[in-house]
Enzyme design. Structure first.
Site, PDB file in Angstrom:
ATOM      1  N   ARG A 101      21.590  36.774 -43.501  1.00 46.95           N
ATOM      2  CA  ARG A 101      22.673  37.258 -42.621  1.00 46.95           C
ATOM      3  C   ARG A 101      22.877  38.725 -42.936  1.00 46.95           C
ATOM      4  O   ARG A 101      23.183  39.090 -44.079  1.00 46.95           O
ATOM      5  CB  ARG A 101      23.964  36.467 -42.854  1.00 46.95           C
ATOM      6  CG  ARG A 101      25.158  37.090 -42.155  1.00 46.95           C
ATOM      7  CD  ARG A 101      26.384  36.208 -42.141  1.00 46.95           C
ATOM      8  NE  ARG A 101      26.248  35.135 -41.174  1.00 46.95           N
ATOM      9  CZ  ARG A 101      27.268  34.423 -40.689  1.00 46.95           C
ATOM     10  NH1 ARG A 101      28.502  34.675 -41.082  1.00 46.95           N
ATOM     11  NH2 ARG A 101      27.060  33.461 -39.812  1.00 46.95           N
ATOM     12  N   HIS A 128      22.423  35.364 -32.905  1.00 48.82           N
ATOM     13  CA  HIS A 128      22.919  34.294 -33.779  1.00 48.82           C
ATOM     14  C   HIS A 128      22.217  33.001 -33.328  1.00 48.82           C
ATOM     15  O   HIS A 128      22.844  32.093 -32.778  1.00 48.82           O
ATOM     16  CB  HIS A 128      24.445  34.190 -33.684  1.00 48.82           C
ATOM     17  CG  HIS A 128      25.082  33.431 -34.806  1.00 48.82           C
ATOM     18  ND1 HIS A 128      24.350  32.878 -35.851  1.00 48.82           N
ATOM     19  CD2 HIS A 128      26.387  33.112 -35.055  1.00 48.82           C
ATOM     20  CE1 HIS A 128      25.180  32.264 -36.679  1.00 48.82           C
ATOM     21  NE2 HIS A 128      26.407  32.396 -36.225  1.00 48.82           N
ATOM     22  N   GLN A 131      23.357  29.379 -34.387  1.00 44.97           N
ATOM     23  CA  GLN A 131      24.556  28.949 -33.681  1.00 44.97           C
ATOM     24  C   GLN A 131      24.181  28.349 -32.324  1.00 44.97           C
ATOM     25  O   GLN A 131      24.676  27.286 -31.938  1.00 44.97           O
ATOM     26  CB  GLN A 131      25.494  30.165 -33.486  1.00 44.97           C
ATOM     27  CG  GLN A 131      26.779  29.830 -32.789  1.00 44.97           C
ATOM     28  CD  GLN A 131      27.644  28.874 -33.600  1.00 44.97           C
ATOM     29  OE1 GLN A 131      27.921  29.140 -34.751  1.00 44.97           O
ATOM     30  NE2 GLN A 131      28.056  27.766 -33.005  1.00 44.97           N
ATOM     31  N   ASP A 219      34.178  33.663 -28.223  1.00 48.58           N
ATOM     32  CA  ASP A 219      33.974  34.115 -29.606  1.00 48.58           C
ATOM     33  C   ASP A 219      34.953  35.260 -29.853  1.00 48.58           C
ATOM     34  O   ASP A 219      35.553  35.790 -28.908  1.00 48.58           O
ATOM     35  CB  ASP A 219      32.511  34.575 -29.785  1.00 48.58           C
ATOM     36  CG  ASP A 219      32.195  35.018 -31.209  1.00 48.58           C
ATOM     37  OD1 ASP A 219      32.949  34.642 -32.139  1.00 48.58           O
ATOM     38  OD2 ASP A 219      31.209  35.758 -31.408  1.00 48.58           O
ATOM     39  N   CYS A 259      32.309  29.342 -31.508  1.00 43.38           N
ATOM     40  CA  CYS A 259      31.419  29.236 -32.677  1.00 43.38           C
ATOM     41  C   CYS A 259      32.212  29.218 -33.983  1.00 43.38           C
ATOM     42  O   CYS A 259      31.683  28.796 -35.007  1.00 43.38           O
ATOM     43  CB  CYS A 259      30.413  30.381 -32.669  1.00 43.38           C
ATOM     44  SG  CYS A 259      31.209  31.995 -32.689  1.00 43.38           S
ATOM     45  N   ARG A 287      25.987  22.383 -36.746  1.00 39.59           N
ATOM     46  CA  ARG A 287      25.219  23.411 -37.462  1.00 39.59           C
ATOM     47  C   ARG A 287      24.370  22.740 -38.545  1.00 39.59           C
ATOM     48  O   ARG A 287      23.205  23.073 -38.752  1.00 39.59           O
ATOM     49  CB  ARG A 287      26.166  24.445 -38.115  1.00 39.59           C
ATOM     50  CG  ARG A 287      27.013  25.258 -37.156  1.00 39.59           C
ATOM     51  CD  ARG A 287      26.164  26.208 -36.328  1.00 39.59           C
ATOM     52  NE  ARG A 287      25.359  27.076 -37.145  1.00 39.59           N
ATOM     53  CZ  ARG A 287      25.765  28.242 -37.671  1.00 39.59           C
ATOM     54  NH1 ARG A 287      26.967  28.698 -37.406  1.00 39.59           N
ATOM     55  NH2 ARG A 287      24.948  28.980 -38.420  1.00 39.59           N
TER      56      ARG A 287
END
Ligand code: CP
Ligand code: NVA
Length: 300
Positions: A101, A128, A131, A219, A259, A287
């Site tokens: 990340r 992402h 996700q 988001d 998310c 996830r």
């Protein structure tokens, strides 16, 4: 030949289908005692905060029989000037895969180009993709299929929106992004998806965009690393919020997705996120299952 997962389009449509199918099996407990990755070590190199990505990967890695090694990027020699390229070469000698990340997407691309092990994008400023895998699994679970589903994303054209655009290309979902002018998703990603036949469009007015939606998704307005834009964005985005009024314009059986982490009262109200239509915690749980299926696929 090692395979990376840096962006959603690193997978083919059939791989995405197999992977979500496998994640649904894993969730149902199929082969739950099998440890296909026994003896392996998987690094988790994080430059930004994380609750879901970090912990779901760590737990999933353990469940597959491997060990996860969390690495705070600031504690590596990277911070003292060792290059990304050399770090990738060295970590490839110890690890069997790595989740990263970071900020600039080019950083992970550079790392992957010099690594001999699969590299998984745990979020960059541009993408992402882990996700998006959990998102499509959740939509499939709740709606039965993806093709023709009307997904409406409300808010910033950020990393999450970019990965959803790529996901819509491979799954046949019909995606509308509703964002203020100047905050559109990445132009290259959007243009590419459109040119390949994705049903993606941008509608500035969030109320118009929400009409007839099967899924309303949002988001945060301010992503990690953009904190200095916070005050300005709060003004620009004030109409881009999932609330009861917006929800009433979607189909009555529409689901609400985020998310997470949510900034309650900003991009989503308490009423919307806590409503019976919200699936955000199933989405967060997924996830774990999709990432386990991803690790099985990349490390088999
Ligand atoms: N959705 C998501 O990636 O959450 P974290 O930032 O907590 O990992
Ligand atoms: N767009 C958000 C997603 C967090 C999971 C960010 O990049 O901070």
């Amino acid at each position: 030949m090692k395979k990376d997962y840096l962006a959603f389009l690193d997978l083919s449509a059939s791989e995405v289908e197999a992977l979500t199918g496998r994640a649904i099996e894993l969730k149902a407990g199929k082969n739950s005692s099998a440890c296909p990755l026994i003896g392996k070590s998987i690094g988790l190199l994080f430059d930004k905060a994380s609750t879901r990505t970090r912990i779901s990967f760590q737990a999933g890695i353990y469940q597959l029989g491997a060990q996860g090694i969390y690495i705070n990027a600031n504690e590596l020699q990277l911070g003292r000037g060792e290059t990304i390229e050399d770090t990738a070469r060295v970590l490839s000698r110890y690890l069997h895969a790595i989740v990263i990340r970071t900020f600039a997407h080019e950083t992970i691309v550079k790392f992957a180009a010099n690594a001999k092990i699969p590299v998984i994008n745990g979020l960059t400023d541009l993408h992402h993709p882990c996700q998006a895998l959990a998102d499509i699994m959740t939509i499939k679970e709740k709606k039965g299929s993806l093709r023709g589903i009307r997904l409406v994303y409300i808010g910033d054209g950020n990393n999450v929106a970019n990965s959803l655009i790529e996901a819509s290309l491979l799954t046949g979902m019909d995606l509308t992004v509703s964002c203020p002018e100047g905050y559109e998703p990445d132009r290259k990603i959007f243009g590419h998806a459109l040119s390949q036949g994705a049903k993606v469009k941008i509608i500035k007015n969030p109320f118009d965009a929400a009409k007839g939606a099967d899924v309303l998704y949002t988001d945060v307005w301010v992503s990690m690393g953009q904190e200095e834009e916070s005050e300005k964005k709060k003004k620009v985005f004030s109409d881009y919020r999932i609330n009861e009024k917006l929800l009433s314009n979607a189909k009555p059986e529409a689901i609400v997705m985020h998310c997470l982490p949510a900034h309650r009262g900003e991009e989503i109200t308490d009423e919307a996120i806590d409503s019976g239509q919200s699936v955000v915690f199933d989405q967060a749980e997924n996830r774990l299952h999709t990432q386990k299926a991803l690790l099985e696929m990349l490390l088999k």
